[in-house]
Design a protein around this motif. Structure first.
Motif, PDB file in Angstrom:
ATOM      1  N   GLU A  18     -34.320  35.743  55.211  1.00 33.66           N
ATOM      2  CA  GLU A  18     -34.868  35.543  56.559  1.00 33.66           C
ATOM      3  C   GLU A  18     -36.154  34.730  56.494  1.00 33.66           C
ATOM      4  O   GLU A  18     -36.367  33.814  57.294  1.00 33.66           O
ATOM      5  N   GLU A  19     -37.006  35.059  55.543  1.00 38.22           N
ATOM      6  CA  GLU A  19     -38.277  34.346  55.377  1.00 38.22           C
ATOM      7  C   GLU A  19     -38.038  32.893  54.975  1.00 38.22           C
ATOM      8  O   GLU A  19     -38.718  31.982  55.453  1.00 38.22           O
ATOM      9  N   LEU A  20     -37.070  32.668  54.101  1.00 36.77           N
ATOM     10  CA  LEU A  20     -36.738  31.303  53.678  1.00 36.77           C
ATOM     11  C   LEU A  20     -36.314  30.457  54.882  1.00 36.77           C
ATOM     12  O   LEU A  20     -36.791  29.326  55.050  1.00 36.77           O
ATOM     13  N   VAL A  21     -35.449  30.990  55.714  1.00 38.65           N
ATOM     14  CA  VAL A  21     -34.994  30.265  56.912  1.00 38.65           C
ATOM     15  C   VAL A  21     -36.177  29.987  57.836  1.00 38.65           C
ATOM     16  O   VAL A  21     -36.357  28.862  58.317  1.00 38.65           O
ATOM     17  N   LYS A  22     -37.008  30.994  58.058  1.00 35.25           N
ATOM     18  CA  LYS A  22     -38.180  30.843  58.942  1.00 35.25           C
ATOM     19  C   LYS A  22     -39.109  29.745  58.426  1.00 35.25           C
ATOM     20  O   LYS A  22     -39.539  28.870  59.181  1.00 35.25           O
ATOM     21  N   THR A  23     -39.435  29.789  57.138  1.00 38.20           N
ATOM     22  CA  THR A  23     -40.370  28.808  56.585  1.00 38.20           C
ATOM     23  C   THR A  23     -39.759  27.414  56.552  1.00 38.20           C
ATOM     24  O   THR A  23     -40.473  26.427  56.728  1.00 38.20           O
ATOM     25  N   GLN A  24     -38.435  27.312  56.354  1.00 33.96           N
ATOM     26  CA  GLN A  24     -37.779  26.005  56.420  1.00 33.96           C
ATOM     27  C   GLN A  24     -37.908  25.420  57.826  1.00 33.96           C
ATOM     28  O   GLN A  24     -38.235  24.256  57.997  1.00 33.96           O
ATOM     29  N   ASN A  25     -37.658  26.241  58.820  1.00 32.88           N
ATOM     30  CA  ASN A  25     -37.704  25.766  60.202  1.00 32.88           C
ATOM     31  C   ASN A  25     -39.124  25.452  60.675  1.00 32.88           C
ATOM     32  O   ASN A  25     -39.308  24.734  61.653  1.00 32.88           O
ATOM     33  N   GLU A  26     -40.114  25.976  59.968  1.00 31.98           N
ATOM     34  CA  GLU A  26     -41.520  25.663  60.256  1.00 31.98           C
ATOM     35  C   GLU A  26     -42.045  24.542  59.363  1.00 31.98           C
ATOM     36  O   GLU A  26     -43.206  24.156  59.465  1.00 31.98           O
ATOM     37  N   PHE A  27     -41.210  24.049  58.445  1.00 31.61           N
ATOM     38  CA  PHE A  27     -41.577  23.006  57.477  1.00 31.61           C
ATOM     39  C   PHE A  27     -42.796  23.414  56.642  1.00 31.61           C
ATOM     40  O   PHE A  27     -43.649  22.589  56.326  1.00 31.61           O
ATOM     41  N   ASP A  28     -42.867  24.694  56.286  1.00 30.28           N
ATOM     42  CA  ASP A  28     -43.969  25.245  55.502  1.00 30.28           C
ATOM     43  C   ASP A  28     -43.538  25.315  54.037  1.00 30.28           C
ATOM     44  O   ASP A  28     -43.002  26.322  53.577  1.00 30.28           O
ATOM     45  N   SER A  29     -43.780  24.241  53.318  1.00 27.56           N
ATOM     46  CA  SER A  29     -43.303  24.116  51.937  1.00 27.56           C
ATOM     47  C   SER A  29     -43.898  25.168  51.005  1.00 27.56           C
ATOM     48  O   SER A  29     -43.212  25.691  50.128  1.00 27.56           O
ATOM     49  N   SER A  30     -45.153  25.497  51.195  1.00 27.21           N
ATOM     50  CA  SER A  30     -45.811  26.491  50.342  1.00 27.21           C
ATOM     51  C   SER A  30     -45.202  27.872  50.554  1.00 27.21           C
ATOM     52  O   SER A  30     -44.870  28.571  49.590  1.00 27.21           O
ATOM     53  N   ALA A  31     -45.047  28.278  51.806  1.00 27.68           N
ATOM     54  CA  ALA A  31     -44.447  29.592  52.107  1.00 27.68           C
ATOM     55  C   ALA A  31     -42.989  29.630  51.650  1.00 27.68           C
ATOM     56  O   ALA A  31     -42.509  30.657  51.174  1.00 27.68           O
ATOM     57  N   TYR A  32     -42.271  28.510  51.773  1.00 26.19           N
ATOM     58  CA  TYR A  32     -40.886  28.415  51.311  1.00 26.19           C
ATOM     59  C   TYR A  32     -40.847  28.701  49.810  1.00 26.19           C
ATOM     60  O   TYR A  32     -40.059  29.530  49.344  1.00 26.19           O
ATOM     61  N   ALA A  33     -41.699  28.028  49.054  1.00 28.30           N
ATOM     62  CA  ALA A  33     -41.722  28.211  47.594  1.00 28.30           C
ATOM     63  C   ALA A  33     -42.083  29.644  47.221  1.00 28.30           C
ATOM     64  O   ALA A  33     -41.609  30.159  46.201  1.00 28.30           O
ATOM     65  N   ASN A  34     -42.885  30.311  48.039  1.00 27.63           N
ATOM     66  CA  ASN A  34     -43.279  31.687  47.747  1.00 27.63           C
ATOM     67  C   ASN A  34     -42.135  32.681  47.898  1.00 27.63           C
ATOM     68  O   ASN A  34     -42.270  33.839  47.505  1.00 27.63           O
ATOM     69  N   CYS A  35     -41.002  32.252  48.427  1.00 28.39           N
ATOM     70  CA  CYS A  35     -39.813  33.106  48.494  1.00 28.39           C
ATOM     71  C   CYS A  35     -39.132  33.216  47.130  1.00 28.39           C
ATOM     72  O   CYS A  35     -38.254  34.044  46.935  1.00 28.39           O
ATOM     73  N   PHE A  36     -39.551  32.377  46.180  1.00 31.75           N
ATOM     74  CA  PHE A  36     -38.908  32.287  44.877  1.00 31.75           C
ATOM     75  C   PHE A  36     -39.733  32.967  43.785  1.00 31.75           C
ATOM     76  O   PHE A  36     -40.958  33.016  43.866  1.00 31.75           O
ATOM     77  N   ALA A  37     -39.043  33.443  42.750  1.00 36.67           N
ATOM     78  CA  ALA A  37     -39.696  33.965  41.551  1.00 36.67           C
ATOM     79  C   ALA A  37     -40.391  32.803  40.835  1.00 36.67           C
ATOM     80  O   ALA A  37     -40.041  31.634  41.024  1.00 36.67           O
ATOM     81  N   GLU A  38     -41.381  33.133  40.004  1.00 36.79           N
ATOM     82  CA  GLU A  38     -42.151  32.095  39.289  1.00 36.79           C
ATOM     83  C   GLU A  38     -41.251  31.140  38.499  1.00 36.79           C
ATOM     84  O   GLU A  38     -41.506  29.951  38.448  1.00 36.79           O
ATOM     85  N   ASP A  39     -40.219  31.674  37.854  1.00 40.14           N
ATOM     86  CA  ASP A  39     -39.348  30.868  36.993  1.00 40.14           C
ATOM     87  C   ASP A  39     -38.009  30.543  37.656  1.00 40.14           C
ATOM     88  O   ASP A  39     -37.026  30.237  36.985  1.00 40.14           O
ATOM     89  N   ALA A  40     -37.975  30.569  38.969  1.00 43.40           N
ATOM     90  CA  ALA A  40     -36.732  30.332  39.716  1.00 43.40           C
ATOM     91  C   ALA A  40     -36.214  28.915  39.497  1.00 43.40           C
ATOM     92  O   ALA A  40     -36.949  28.017  39.080  1.00 43.40           O
ATOM     93  N   GLN A  41     -34.922  28.746  39.825  1.00 43.31           N
ATOM     94  CA  GLN A  41     -34.273  27.443  39.731  1.00 43.31           C
ATOM     95  C   GLN A  41     -33.557  27.132  41.029  1.00 43.31           C
ATOM     96  O   GLN A  41     -32.945  28.015  41.630  1.00 43.31           O
ATOM     97  N   VAL A  42     -33.641  25.866  41.446  1.00 48.64           N
ATOM     98  CA  VAL A  42     -32.896  25.374  42.607  1.00 48.64           C
ATOM     99  C   VAL A  42     -32.025  24.224  42.135  1.00 48.64           C
ATOM    100  O   VAL A  42     -32.503  23.317  41.445  1.00 48.64           O
ATOM    101  N   PHE A  43     -30.744  24.263  42.527  1.00 49.53           N
ATOM    102  CA  PHE A  43     -29.789  23.200  42.226  1.00 49.53           C
ATOM    103  C   PHE A  43     -29.394  22.571  43.558  1.00 49.53           C
ATOM    104  O   PHE A  43     -28.794  23.228  44.404  1.00 49.53           O
ATOM    105  N   ASP A  44     -29.752  21.299  43.764  1.00 55.38           N
ATOM    106  CA  ASP A  44     -29.449  20.629  45.027  1.00 55.38           C
ATOM    107  C   ASP A  44     -29.285  19.144  44.773  1.00 55.38           C
ATOM    108  O   ASP A  44     -30.082  18.547  44.034  1.00 55.38           O
ATOM    109  N   GLU A  45     -28.285  18.557  45.393  1.00 55.00           N
ATOM    110  CA  GLU A  45     -28.019  17.114  45.297  1.00 55.00           C
ATOM    111  C   GLU A  45     -28.013  16.617  43.852  1.00 55.00           C
ATOM    112  O   GLU A  45     -28.574  15.578  43.532  1.00 55.00           O
ATOM    113  N   GLY A  46     -27.392  17.407  42.962  1.00 47.71           N
ATOM    114  CA  GLY A  46     -27.229  17.005  41.572  1.00 47.71           C
ATOM    115  C   GLY A  46     -28.463  17.150  40.705  1.00 47.71           C
ATOM    116  O   GLY A  46     -28.463  16.724  39.554  1.00 47.71           O
ATOM    117  N   LYS A  47     -29.519  17.760  41.223  1.00 46.04           N
ATOM    118  CA  LYS A  47     -30.755  17.912  40.450  1.00 46.04           C
ATOM    119  C   LYS A  47     -31.136  19.381  40.367  1.00 46.04           C
ATOM    120  O   LYS A  47     -30.856  20.160  41.269  1.00 46.04           O
TER     121      LYS A  47
END
Length: 105
Positions: A8-37
């Motif tokens: 829920e927080e991830l969706v909210k921060t995405q819709n607010e374009f809050d990149s810092s709060a978005y990143a805070n939804c993730f663990a320190e060593d998290a991984q994102v796979f998107d568009e081949g990267k």
């Protein structure tokens, strides 16, 4: 739709374009796979989503959630070719944070 608090927080921060709060939804060593990267760690995830926010101005509207598989289907609308479209967000969670996210069509 019953979404975990962190999603829920991830969706909210995405819709607010809050990149810092978005990143805070993730663990320190998290991984994102998107568009081949792959983007590893909160700092890299924040740089990725910040660039995406500037380039595409994408918003998320959840349309379905698979509670067993942790897969969110969301309508994504923005300034990119083919907008809007529905993407699937495959999550792995740990300790209330997102450990990994894979975005697929």
């Amino acid at each position: 739709m019953n979404l975990p608090k962190v999603i829920e927080e991830l969706v909210k921060t995405q819709n607010e374009f809050d990149s810092s709060a978005y990143a805070n939804c993730f663990a320190e060593d998290a991984q994102v796979f998107d568009e081949g990267k792959t983007h590893i760690g909160k700092a890299e995830i924040e740089k990725w989503i910040d660039k995406s926010n500037r380039d595409y101005k994408a918003t998320m509207e959840p349309v379905a959630y698979d509670e067993k598989e942790y897969i969110l289907s969301a309508k994504i609308a923005g300034t990119f070719p083919g907008s809007p479209l529905v993407l699937k967000f495959h999550f792995t969670m740990a300790d209330g944070k997102i450990q990994s996210l894979k975005v697929t069509e």
